[in-house]
Design an enzyme around this catalytic site. Sequence first.
Site, short mmCIF file in Angstrom:
data_model
loop_
_atom_site.label_atom_id
_atom_site.label_comp_id
_atom_site.label_asym_id
_atom_site.label_seq_id
_atom_site.Cartn_x
_atom_site.Cartn_y
_atom_site.Cartn_z
N CYS A 271 -7.25 -11.34 12.42
CA CYS A 271 -6.79 -10.32 12.99
C CYS A 271 -6.28 -10.18 14.63
CB CYS A 271 -7.94 -9.05 13.06
SG CYS A 271 -7.53 -7.58 14.00
N CYS B 255 -9.09 -8.63 17.05
CA CYS B 255 -10.35 -9.27 17.39
C CYS B 255 -10.85 -10.84 16.81
CB CYS B 255 -11.56 -8.42 16.59
SG CYS B 255 -11.36 -8.52 14.76
N CYS C 192 1.43 -5.52 8.77
CA CYS C 192 2.11 -4.56 9.06
C CYS C 192 3.35 -4.78 8.45
CB CYS C 192 2.29 -4.32 10.55
SG CYS C 192 3.26 -3.03 10.92
N CYS D 22 6.12 -5.00 11.63
CA CYS D 22 6.05 -6.31 12.67
C CYS D 22 5.49 -7.47 12.22
CB CYS D 22 5.60 -5.61 13.87
SG CYS D 22 3.99 -5.17 13.77
N HIS E 258 -9.23 -2.27 12.48
CA HIS E 258 -8.10 -2.26 13.53
C HIS E 258 -7.02 -1.77 13.36
CE1 HIS E 258 -11.27 -5.10 15.57
NE2 HIS E 258 -11.39 -3.88 16.38
N HIS F 255 4.17 2.47 12.97
CA HIS F 255 3.78 1.18 12.02
C HIS F 255 2.62 1.67 11.16
CE1 HIS F 255 5.89 -2.30 14.47
NE2 HIS F 255 6.34 -0.85 14.66
N CYS G 71 -21.80 3.78 -54.09
CA CYS G 71 -21.75 4.54 -52.72
C CYS G 71 -20.82 4.02 -51.87
CB CYS G 71 -23.12 4.88 -52.07
SG CYS G 71 -24.10 3.16 -51.81
N HIS H 19 -27.81 2.06 -48.24
CA HIS H 19 -27.04 3.47 -48.72
C HIS H 19 -25.98 3.62 -47.89
CE1 HIS H 19 -26.21 6.74 -51.19
NE2 HIS H 19 -26.46 7.51 -50.10
#
Lengths: 549, 81
Positions: free
Chosen positions: A56, A59, A69, A72, A80, A91, A189, A480
């Site tokens: 990031c 941070c 993004c 950019c 963030h 953006h 059956c 059955h």
Amino acid sequence: MMSRNSMYTNPKPCKHLADYKLRHGLSGYNLLQEQIRTTPSGKSSVKNHQTEIPRCCFCNGYQKRLYLCLICSSISCSSHTLLHSQCENGHDIAVDIERSELYCVLCCDQVYDPDFDKIVMLKHLMDLPRSGNGVDVSAGRRSSKRRRLCSALELDLKKTKQLVSMRDLRAKSCYPLGLRGLNNLGSTCFMNSVLQALLHAPPFRNYFLTGQRNHEVCRKRSSDRLCLLCDIYVFFSAVFSGDRTPYSPAQLLYSWWQHSANLASYEQQDAHEFFISVLDGIHENGVKARNTGECHCVAHRVFSGQLRSDVTCMSCGYTSTTYDPFMDISLNLDTGNCPSTDLANKSLKPSDNTYVSTLLGCLDLFTKPEKLGSDQKFFCENCQERQDSVKQMSIKRLPLVLCLHIKRFEHFPVRRMSRKIDRYMQFPFCLDMNPYLSSSVVRNRFGNRMFAFEGDELDTSTEFEIFAVVTHSGTLDSGHYVTYLHLKDQWYKCDDAWITAVEEEVVRASQCYMLFYAQKMLYYKANEDLVCQPVSPRADPFLPIAGCC
Amino acid sequence: MIESGEKEKLMELLRERLVECGWKDEMKALCRAYIKKKGTNNVTVDDLVHVITPKGRASIPDSIKTELLLRIRAFLASAAL
């Protein structure tokens, strides 16, 4: 190549995505395309050429979800992204790096754009080994779809309406037409239960009632040989005649014995085996199919669908696809057991006894990717050696009537014993098969995508309505079979010669063995025509159906 | 560990194990229940992540944690050499 499947109509883009598209079009997507890498399992991530760990820009963190993004290319973590959007006006749209999915910063939510998905998937496909990658991006074939639609309409009810308007003076109750007990001829059956279901499979029923089976000109009959199809026709006529006294399908039984000599005995047989064998008999007795193309016998027209099997090499992603026809689908019960749970692991599943099996669970299991064992290594064309692979089944084409068989009889050839699985399984009355179609299953391999391809089955609906349930009670050797029929919003229990109306709870609680679903449209049409009107003094004279005694 | 690609491999393994033991299905069910409660149009991905993460972390089977830890330790040990 545009998505036309109503299930996946593209959600309206949020204002921010729309603005972005207006201003930048596809340029951002196209630039990104180069950086997308896909693992053999199908996960697409954005990886630029730097070997550095993406972090990031605010941070320096790298542990949360990271978003790139589109304008950019700066990377922010989920905490963030808003900050970035505030710093740089406009953006607002970013891409989740790990998953290649669009994210709108201002809406704080995932957004979808088929143009974006197309680009991601194209890159994935381009990177895959050539040929047999399991995906055909060309436009779907339309002619086969149209043919199937016409086929379904042919088995329509226009002619049946004439027959149904006939009044039977002997019909005392207002039970729907076609409800008649079947005498047990000695452990039969298994046959009676399946016959009841066949009697009410809409297109199958219509075929026999509208005289498409012209038994008078049947060559076999005229030369005194047995003809299964003619016998079925006679059987249908008898059951729909309006006579409510229990019928003995002796001729049909005898005819079937001739066809399946190995099953001819007075012992109890398996209902599912009988079902397959009858369809097979119809197929063989019918018009000889052309060498290529689909068979047009009534059994295939009504019950046959197509399965797709994909085997993917875990090393390189090469997928080998095969298609096989089916007349029914046999499902293993989903038990909620998984191979790697410890006994000590109580937090996840407190006790296996509380897990309820459901039909959807079984279908999920059926279409789940299954890792093939190390003894079943698949020879990968691309790697030119045996590799660990993953197999996945899906439904390429749905039939008009879907028969689902629950595998309740387990056979252990080594120990020479068999047992029955009594586990209860919950099943719905309305079933949407969309998630199990090849188009859905294959789409899911590409992650969260909206873009559809490979010609989704748009003309054929994926919604089904249940009309018959064959249940089994008792043990393997002495059990059955009983069938529940769903006609005109009422459930009927067909226990050999005894037919009673029952509440829907009874059906839901029963132990199902075979489930019969019809395409919704066909089911509702069929039910309209089952109207049994009260006899009026000025009614038309009774019109006998040929074959009814 | 990330640079060598080992982290990616371990992540794949983790995903496989979590699917096998039904953890993924459980999370999916939790998400569905949450969405049903709030209404489809009132939920964002971020919401879901915030709600599900603690529950998800808490319900990971011990066997999986152990297996991953062992593998990480083994890798670090071999990389340190």
